[in-house]
Design a protein around this motif. Sequence first.
Motif, PDB file in Angstrom:
ATOM      1  N   ALA A 121      28.855  -2.212  31.843  1.00 22.34           N
ATOM      2  CA  ALA A 121      28.143  -1.244  31.251  1.00 22.34           C
ATOM      3  C   ALA A 121      26.581  -1.697  31.090  1.00 22.34           C
ATOM      4  N   TYR A 122      25.620  -0.637  30.847  1.00 17.07           N
ATOM      5  CA  TYR A 122      24.246  -1.287  31.314  1.00 17.07           C
ATOM      6  C   TYR A 122      23.507  -0.314  30.042  1.00 17.07           C
ATOM      7  N   VAL A 123      22.376  -1.093  29.669  1.00 15.26           N
ATOM      8  CA  VAL A 123      21.243  -0.488  28.864  1.00 15.26           C
ATOM      9  C   VAL A 123      20.081  -0.882  29.395  1.00 15.26           C
ATOM     10  N   LEU A 124      19.167   0.176  29.827  1.00 14.23           N
ATOM     11  CA  LEU A 124      17.844   0.118  30.238  1.00 14.23           C
ATOM     12  C   LEU A 124      16.848   0.573  29.321  1.00 14.23           C
ATOM     13  N   HIS A 125      15.659   0.286  29.357  1.00 10.98           N
ATOM     14  CA  HIS A 125      14.570   0.782  28.562  1.00 10.98           C
ATOM     15  C   HIS A 125      13.156   0.785  28.922  1.00 10.98           C
ATOM     16  N   ASP A 126      12.315   1.518  28.747  1.00 13.53           N
ATOM     17  CA  ASP A 126      10.809   1.401  29.234  1.00 13.53           C
ATOM     18  C   ASP A 126      10.252   0.790  28.063  1.00 13.53           C
ATOM     19  N   LYS A 127       9.850  -0.322  28.300  1.00 14.65           N
ATOM     20  CA  LYS A 127       9.087  -1.221  27.181  1.00 14.65           C
ATOM     21  C   LYS A 127       7.997  -0.349  26.937  1.00 14.65           C
ATOM     22  N   ARG A 128       7.406  -0.467  25.507  1.00 11.59           N
ATOM     23  CA  ARG A 128       6.481   0.339  24.887  1.00 11.59           C
ATOM     24  C   ARG A 128       5.090   0.204  26.024  1.00 11.59           C
ATOM     25  N   GLY A 129       4.438   1.398  26.038  1.00 11.91           N
ATOM     26  CA  GLY A 129       3.263   1.368  26.964  1.00 11.91           C
ATOM     27  C   GLY A 129       3.654   1.672  28.503  1.00 11.91           C
ATOM     28  N   HIS A 130       4.957   1.682  28.747  1.00 16.40           N
ATOM     29  CA  HIS A 130       5.299   1.854  30.285  1.00 16.40           C
ATOM     30  C   HIS A 130       6.298   2.854  30.285  1.00 16.40           C
ATOM     31  N   GLY A 131       6.394   3.425  31.639  1.00 17.01           N
ATOM     32  CA  GLY A 131       7.148   4.649  31.886  1.00 17.01           C
ATOM     33  C   GLY A 131       6.988   5.959  30.853  1.00 17.01           C
ATOM     34  N   LEU A 132       8.233   6.362  30.181  1.00 18.02           N
ATOM     35  CA  LEU A 132       8.076   7.458  29.302  1.00 18.02           C
ATOM     36  C   LEU A 132       7.906   7.049  27.964  1.00 18.02           C
ATOM     37  N   SER A 133       7.963   5.668  27.703  1.00 22.10           N
ATOM     38  CA  SER A 133       7.807   5.282  26.301  1.00 22.10           C
ATOM     39  C   SER A 133       6.362   5.296  25.673  1.00 22.10           C
ATOM     40  N   ASP A 134       6.320   5.688  24.685  1.00 24.02           N
ATOM     41  CA  ASP A 134       4.885   5.675  23.978  1.00 24.02           C
ATOM     42  C   ASP A 134       4.225   4.292  24.070  1.00 24.02           C
ATOM     43  N   THR A 135       2.649   4.681  23.905  1.00 21.58           N
ATOM     44  CA  THR A 135       1.723   3.261  24.032  1.00 21.58           C
ATOM     45  C   THR A 135       1.672   2.724  22.622  1.00 21.58           C
ATOM     46  N   GLY A 136       1.321   3.608  21.679  1.00 21.16           N
ATOM     47  CA  GLY A 136       1.388   3.160  20.125  1.00 21.16           C
ATOM     48  C   GLY A 136       0.093   2.308  19.973  1.00 21.16           C
ATOM     49  N   ASN A 137      -0.043   1.607  19.213  1.00 23.06           N
ATOM     50  CA  ASN A 137      -1.111   0.641  18.828  1.00 23.06           C
ATOM     51  C   ASN A 137      -1.106  -0.527  19.730  1.00 23.06           C
ATOM     52  N   THR A 138      -2.350  -0.885  20.317  1.00 24.06           N
ATOM     53  CA  THR A 138      -2.404  -2.014  21.053  1.00 24.06           C
ATOM     54  C   THR A 138      -3.431  -3.280  20.518  1.00 24.06           C
ATOM     55  N   PRO A 139      -3.408  -4.293  21.128  1.00 23.38           N
ATOM     56  CA  PRO A 139      -2.581  -4.943  22.136  1.00 23.38           C
ATOM     57  C   PRO A 139      -1.086  -5.084  21.449  1.00 23.38           C
ATOM     58  N   TYR A 140      -0.408  -5.797  22.377  1.00 26.84           N
ATOM     59  CA  TYR A 140       1.071  -6.197  21.842  1.00 26.84           C
ATOM     60  C   TYR A 140       1.329  -7.635  21.873  1.00 26.84           C
ATOM     61  N   SER A 141       2.378  -8.151  21.292  1.00 29.92           N
ATOM     62  CA  SER A 141       2.853  -9.455  21.317  1.00 29.92           C
ATOM     63  C   SER A 141       4.244  -9.240  21.908  1.00 29.92           C
ATOM     64  N   ILE A 142       4.819 -10.323  22.247  1.00 28.40           N
ATOM     65  CA  ILE A 142       6.143 -10.421  22.853  1.00 28.40           C
ATOM     66  C   ILE A 142       6.939 -10.007  21.651  1.00 28.40           C
ATOM     67  N   ASP A 143       6.519 -10.437  20.438  1.00 34.05           N
ATOM     68  CA  ASP A 143       7.449 -10.026  19.138  1.00 34.05           C
ATOM     69  C   ASP A 143       7.707  -8.443  19.121  1.00 34.05           C
ATOM     70  N   ASP A 144       6.562  -7.917  19.550  1.00 36.29           N
ATOM     71  CA  ASP A 144       6.682  -6.338  19.371  1.00 36.29           C
ATOM     72  C   ASP A 144       7.725  -5.683  20.359  1.00 36.29           C
ATOM     73  N   HIS A 145       7.699  -6.191  21.707  1.00 34.17           N
ATOM     74  CA  HIS A 145       8.635  -5.838  22.595  1.00 34.17           C
ATOM     75  C   HIS A 145      10.018  -6.154  22.063  1.00 34.17           C
ATOM     76  N   VAL A 146      10.144  -7.439  21.635  1.00 36.65           N
ATOM     77  CA  VAL A 146      11.459  -7.862  21.031  1.00 36.65           C
ATOM     78  C   VAL A 146      12.004  -7.050  19.933  1.00 36.65           C
ATOM     79  N   ASP A 147      11.138  -6.652  19.030  1.00 35.69           N
ATOM     80  CA  ASP A 147      11.459  -5.568  17.943  1.00 35.69           C
ATOM     81  C   ASP A 147      12.085  -4.408  18.580  1.00 35.69           C
TER      82      ASP A 147
END
Length: 265
Positions: free
Chosen positions: A50-76
Amino acid sequence: MQFLLCDQRAIHYRAIGLDGARPVIVFINSLGTDFRIWNAVMDALGDGYAYVLHDKRGHGLSDTGNTPYSIDDHVDDLAALLDHLSVKQAIVWGLSVGGLIAQGLYARRPDLTRALILSNTAHKIGTAEMWSDRIGKIERDGIAPLVDGVMERWFTPAFRSLDNAAYLGARTMLARQDASGYAAACAAIRDADFTELARQIAVPTLCIAGDGDGSTPPELVGELAALIPDSRIAVIEDCGHIPCLEQPVAYAAAAEAFLKSLPEF
């Protein structure tokens, strides 16, 4: 299309085959790409997973939101998605910055991680000066002036042909990337250092390198593998930084040899 709301940001994802009967592979993309880069790898691996894929924030169709990011933000974001999907003990497969996110996920949520595939990545990627310089250039001029240089690091000369539709598509994918999301992810990479964490990884781990990778060369991936107890390393021949696009069949085969060695699901 599937979206999850995370702190008022929409995260675009795709979940395939989550029936509880198959091991789950969670793919995490590289900088400047979206989750379509994994299509050929999934085709090669087949429906035994089985597979799970996602566009991390600020990429693809995911929202950008507040910037900059940390790795912890992506982990969240990823942890929230896996909790939403009731996924536990996944095989977490991260490419480049995705490999940093995978290491961060293991540190924060070991219950989500059965094994790691850390591809074309490291415990620390580049220098603060390099990333800050790139961020400054993006803020001044956008992504377009960087595309040719990035392509040289992403792909071998043989792949970088104007007769290669896959190469042209990769160029377009990067050129259309949201500049602020890209720069924010550069800041996350700049500030990440998992040197000490890597020594504490206690799940089966495969590190993968491309022999022609201009971003995270095999020597750097080897340094990561040397830090992780009992890890394995595989080097994909005739391949740059994005093996899921340049050598998807060989890439999937290297991973599957590792996957078949894992204890029964």
